[in-house]
Each structure stands twice: as structure tokens, then as C-alpha cells.
Design a protein around this motif. Structure first.
Motif, PDB file in Angstrom:
ATOM      1  N   PHE A   4      24.456   6.840 -46.537  1.00 20.81           N
ATOM      2  CA  PHE A   4      23.997   6.218 -47.778  1.00 20.81           C
ATOM      3  C   PHE A   4      24.716   6.753 -49.004  1.00 20.81           C
ATOM      4  O   PHE A   4      24.343   6.436 -50.133  1.00 20.81           O
ATOM      5  CB  PHE A   4      22.484   6.428 -47.935  1.00 20.81           C
ATOM      6  CG  PHE A   4      21.693   5.870 -46.787  1.00 20.81           C
ATOM      7  CD1 PHE A   4      21.647   4.503 -46.557  1.00 20.81           C
ATOM      8  CD2 PHE A   4      21.001   6.707 -45.933  1.00 20.81           C
ATOM      9  CE1 PHE A   4      20.915   3.981 -45.504  1.00 20.81           C
ATOM     10  CE2 PHE A   4      20.267   6.193 -44.880  1.00 20.81           C
ATOM     11  CZ  PHE A   4      20.222   4.821 -44.647  1.00 20.81           C
ATOM     12  N   SER A   5      25.760   7.552 -48.823  1.00 20.31           N
ATOM     13  CA  SER A   5      26.480   8.106 -49.981  1.00 20.31           C
ATOM     14  C   SER A   5      27.183   6.976 -50.720  1.00 20.31           C
ATOM     15  O   SER A   5      27.675   6.028 -50.132  1.00 20.31           O
ATOM     16  CB  SER A   5      27.488   9.170 -49.542  1.00 20.31           C
ATOM     17  OG  SER A   5      28.478   8.601 -48.737  1.00 20.31           O
ATOM     18  N   GLY A   6      27.211   7.082 -52.028  1.00 18.06           N
ATOM     19  CA  GLY A   6      27.866   6.072 -52.852  1.00 18.06           C
ATOM     20  C   GLY A   6      26.960   4.899 -53.172  1.00 18.06           C
ATOM     21  O   GLY A   6      27.385   3.948 -53.823  1.00 18.06           O
ATOM     22  N   MET A   7      25.714   4.920 -52.723  1.00 14.99           N
ATOM     23  CA  MET A   7      24.790   3.831 -53.013  1.00 14.99           C
ATOM     24  C   MET A   7      23.783   4.293 -54.049  1.00 14.99           C
ATOM     25  O   MET A   7      23.447   5.469 -54.145  1.00 14.99           O
ATOM     26  CB  MET A   7      24.014   3.423 -51.742  1.00 14.99           C
ATOM     27  CG  MET A   7      24.827   2.796 -50.676  1.00 14.99           C
ATOM     28  SD  MET A   7      23.713   2.271 -49.352  1.00 14.99           S
ATOM     29  CE  MET A   7      24.881   1.903 -48.089  1.00 14.99           C
ATOM     30  N   GLY A   8      23.297   3.329 -54.777  1.00 14.77           N
ATOM     31  CA  GLY A   8      22.240   3.622 -55.741  1.00 14.77           C
ATOM     32  C   GLY A   8      20.917   3.826 -55.014  1.00 14.77           C
ATOM     33  O   GLY A   8      20.791   3.523 -53.814  1.00 14.77           O
ATOM     34  N   ASP A   9      19.914   4.311 -55.730  1.00 16.33           N
ATOM     35  CA  ASP A   9      18.612   4.581 -55.118  1.00 16.33           C
ATOM     36  C   ASP A   9      17.975   3.313 -54.534  1.00 16.33           C
ATOM     37  O   ASP A   9      17.378   3.346 -53.464  1.00 16.33           O
ATOM     38  CB  ASP A   9      17.665   5.224 -56.139  1.00 16.33           C
ATOM     39  CG  ASP A   9      18.032   6.672 -56.423  1.00 16.33           C
ATOM     40  OD1 ASP A   9      18.714   7.276 -55.563  1.00 16.33           O
ATOM     41  OD2 ASP A   9      17.638   7.183 -57.479  1.00 16.33           O
ATOM     42  N   GLU A  11      19.538   0.603 -53.416  1.00 14.47           N
ATOM     43  CA  GLU A  11      20.273   0.214 -52.207  1.00 14.47           C
ATOM     44  C   GLU A  11      19.894   1.111 -51.028  1.00 14.47           C
ATOM     45  O   GLU A  11      19.733   0.638 -49.904  1.00 14.47           O
ATOM     46  CB  GLU A  11      21.784   0.285 -52.443  1.00 14.47           C
ATOM     47  CG  GLU A  11      22.316  -0.786 -53.373  1.00 14.47           C
ATOM     48  CD  GLU A  11      23.798  -0.587 -53.643  1.00 14.47           C
ATOM     49  OE1 GLU A  11      24.565  -1.509 -53.310  1.00 14.47           O
ATOM     50  OE2 GLU A  11      24.171   0.486 -54.164  1.00 14.47           O
ATOM     51  N   LYS A  12      19.753   2.413 -51.315  1.00 11.91           N
ATOM     52  CA  LYS A  12      19.375   3.344 -50.251  1.00 11.91           C
ATOM     53  C   LYS A  12      18.011   2.974 -49.685  1.00 11.91           C
ATOM     54  O   LYS A  12      17.819   2.963 -48.471  1.00 11.91           O
ATOM     55  CB  LYS A  12      19.345   4.779 -50.773  1.00 11.91           C
ATOM     56  CG  LYS A  12      20.694   5.395 -50.998  1.00 11.91           C
ATOM     57  CD  LYS A  12      20.553   6.819 -51.507  1.00 11.91           C
ATOM     58  CE  LYS A  12      21.897   7.425 -51.847  1.00 11.91           C
ATOM     59  NZ  LYS A  12      21.770   8.802 -52.345  1.00 11.91           N
ATOM     60  N   GLU A  13      17.083   2.676 -50.554  1.00 10.88           N
ATOM     61  CA  GLU A  13      15.732   2.317 -50.103  1.00 10.88           C
ATOM     62  C   GLU A  13      15.755   1.037 -49.271  1.00 10.88           C
ATOM     63  O   GLU A  13      15.076   0.934 -48.245  1.00 10.88           O
ATOM     64  CB  GLU A  13      14.791   2.161 -51.306  1.00 10.88           C
ATOM     65  CG  GLU A  13      14.442   3.467 -51.977  1.00 10.88           C
ATOM     66  CD  GLU A  13      13.785   4.460 -51.021  1.00 10.88           C
ATOM     67  OE1 GLU A  13      12.898   4.052 -50.236  1.00 10.88           O
ATOM     68  OE2 GLU A  13      14.181   5.649 -51.043  1.00 10.88           O
ATOM     69  N   LEU A  14      16.538   0.049 -49.718  1.00 16.70           N
ATOM     70  CA  LEU A  14      16.639  -1.213 -48.978  1.00 16.70           C
ATOM     71  C   LEU A  14      17.233  -0.968 -47.591  1.00 16.70           C
ATOM     72  O   LEU A  14      16.710  -1.448 -46.587  1.00 16.70           O
ATOM     73  CB  LEU A  14      17.498  -2.217 -49.751  1.00 16.70           C
ATOM     74  CG  LEU A  14      17.746  -3.547 -49.033  1.00 16.70           C
ATOM     75  CD1 LEU A  14      16.441  -4.292 -48.803  1.00 16.70           C
ATOM     76  CD2 LEU A  14      18.723  -4.402 -49.828  1.00 16.70           C
ATOM     77  N   HIS A  15      18.322  -0.217 -47.531  1.00 13.76           N
ATOM     78  CA  HIS A  15      18.964   0.067 -46.244  1.00 13.76           C
ATOM     79  C   HIS A  15      18.049   0.865 -45.331  1.00 13.76           C
ATOM     80  O   HIS A  15      17.986   0.625 -44.120  1.00 13.76           O
ATOM     81  CB  HIS A  15      20.298   0.804 -46.453  1.00 13.76           C
ATOM     82  CG  HIS A  15      21.404  -0.096 -46.877  1.00 13.76           C
ATOM     83  ND1 HIS A  15      22.069  -0.928 -46.003  1.00 13.76           N
ATOM     84  CD2 HIS A  15      21.957  -0.317 -48.092  1.00 13.76           C
ATOM     85  CE1 HIS A  15      22.984  -1.609 -46.654  1.00 13.76           C
ATOM     86  NE2 HIS A  15      22.939  -1.264 -47.934  1.00 13.76           N
ATOM     87  N   LYS A  16      17.307   1.807 -45.879  1.00 12.31           N
ATOM     88  CA  LYS A  16      16.368   2.581 -45.071  1.00 12.31           C
ATOM     89  C   LYS A  16      15.247   1.690 -44.545  1.00 12.31           C
ATOM     90  O   LYS A  16      14.834   1.808 -43.385  1.00 12.31           O
ATOM     91  CB  LYS A  16      15.794   3.744 -45.881  1.00 12.31           C
ATOM     92  CG  LYS A  16      16.769   4.877 -46.061  1.00 12.31           C
ATOM     93  CD  LYS A  16      16.154   6.013 -46.855  1.00 12.31           C
ATOM     94  CE  LYS A  16      17.185   7.117 -47.089  1.00 12.31           C
ATOM     95  NZ  LYS A  16      16.633   8.240 -47.855  1.00 12.31           N
ATOM     96  N   ALA A  17      14.773   0.769 -45.386  1.00 14.08           N
ATOM     97  CA  ALA A  17      13.702  -0.146 -44.957  1.00 14.08           C
ATOM     98  C   ALA A  17      14.194  -1.053 -43.831  1.00 14.08           C
ATOM     99  O   ALA A  17      13.492  -1.271 -42.837  1.00 14.08           O
ATOM    100  CB  ALA A  17      13.214  -0.970 -46.140  1.00 14.08           C
ATOM    101  N   VAL A  18      15.409  -1.592 -43.999  1.00 13.26           N
ATOM    102  CA  VAL A  18      15.988  -2.450 -42.945  1.00 13.26           C
ATOM    103  C   VAL A  18      16.187  -1.638 -41.672  1.00 13.26           C
ATOM    104  O   VAL A  18      15.845  -2.083 -40.571  1.00 13.26           O
ATOM    105  CB  VAL A  18      17.315  -3.087 -43.423  1.00 13.26           C
ATOM    106  CG1 VAL A  18      18.039  -3.759 -42.265  1.00 13.26           C
ATOM    107  CG2 VAL A  18      17.053  -4.079 -44.541  1.00 13.26           C
TER     108      VAL A  18
END
Length: 106
Positions: A4-9, A11-18
Motif C-alpha cells: 500500500f506504499s504510495g497510496m493515500g489513506d 485508497e489504502k482503506e479501499l484496497h484493504k476492504a476489497v
């Protein structure tokens, strides 16, 4: 290496949720498969969705039956042709015998 490096908070939350959703679905699917195997229902197929197991065996059985029927019909045709040929040969031999008998008589 943080995926998740280089992503905003956000985006990180969305990717973690997915990622969590995918993981939960995979775990649920595995549990369902394990239960099907335990229950012995793992070979029940849905022909509408995916013809596997019994559906393929039924198709194979029908194909084998059709192949046997075709082979049987082919053998019957060959037998009829062989009999017809033998009949013609017999008639020709009889005709030749009669011609020879008439020559000897005349």
C-alpha cells in the motif's frame, strides 16, 4: 515491501476492504466445498452453470452408445453386402454350370 506504499489513506482503506472481502469470500467458498465433500454431495452438478462430473459422464455415455450403434449398423451393412455378393457369385456359378451342361448336351 508494503503493497500500500504510495497510496493515500482513502485508497489504502479501499484496497484493504476489497482484500478483506475477497479473503472472506474465499474462506466461505472453501468451507462450503469442505462441507460438500464431508456430506458426499460434491458430485451434484448444475448443468446450467457448469457441466462437470455426472453431466460429462452422461454425455460420454450417450456418445459411446451412438458410436456402438453406428458400428453395429456398419457391421450389419457389411454383412448384407457380403451376403449379396455371395448370392451373386452363387448365381454366376450356377449360370456357368448350366452353360457348360448345355454345351456338353449339344
Amino acid at each position: 515491501a508494503d503493497p500500500f506504499s504510495g497510496m493515500g489513506d482513502d485508497e489504502k482503506e479501499l484496497h484493504k476492504a476489497v482484500s478483506n472481502s475477497v479473503q472472506t469470500r474465499l474462506e466461505t467458498a472453501m468451507q462450503e466445498l469442505q462441507q460438500k465433500h464431508r456430506d458426499g454431495t460434491n458430485e451434484i452438478d448444475d448443468g446450467e452453470r457448469a457441466p462437470t462430473g455426472a453431466a460429462y459422464r452422461e454425455l460420454h455415455r450417450r456418445q459411446q452408445f451412438m458410436a456402438r450403434e453406428e458400428k453395429k449398423q456398419h457391421a450389419e451393412l457389411e454383412e448384407r453386402q457380403r451376403r449379396e455378393e455371395n448370392r451373386k457369385v452363387g448365381e454366376l456359378k450356377e449360370h456357368m454350370r448350366r452353360m457348360k451342361f448345355q454345351q456338353n448336351d449339344g
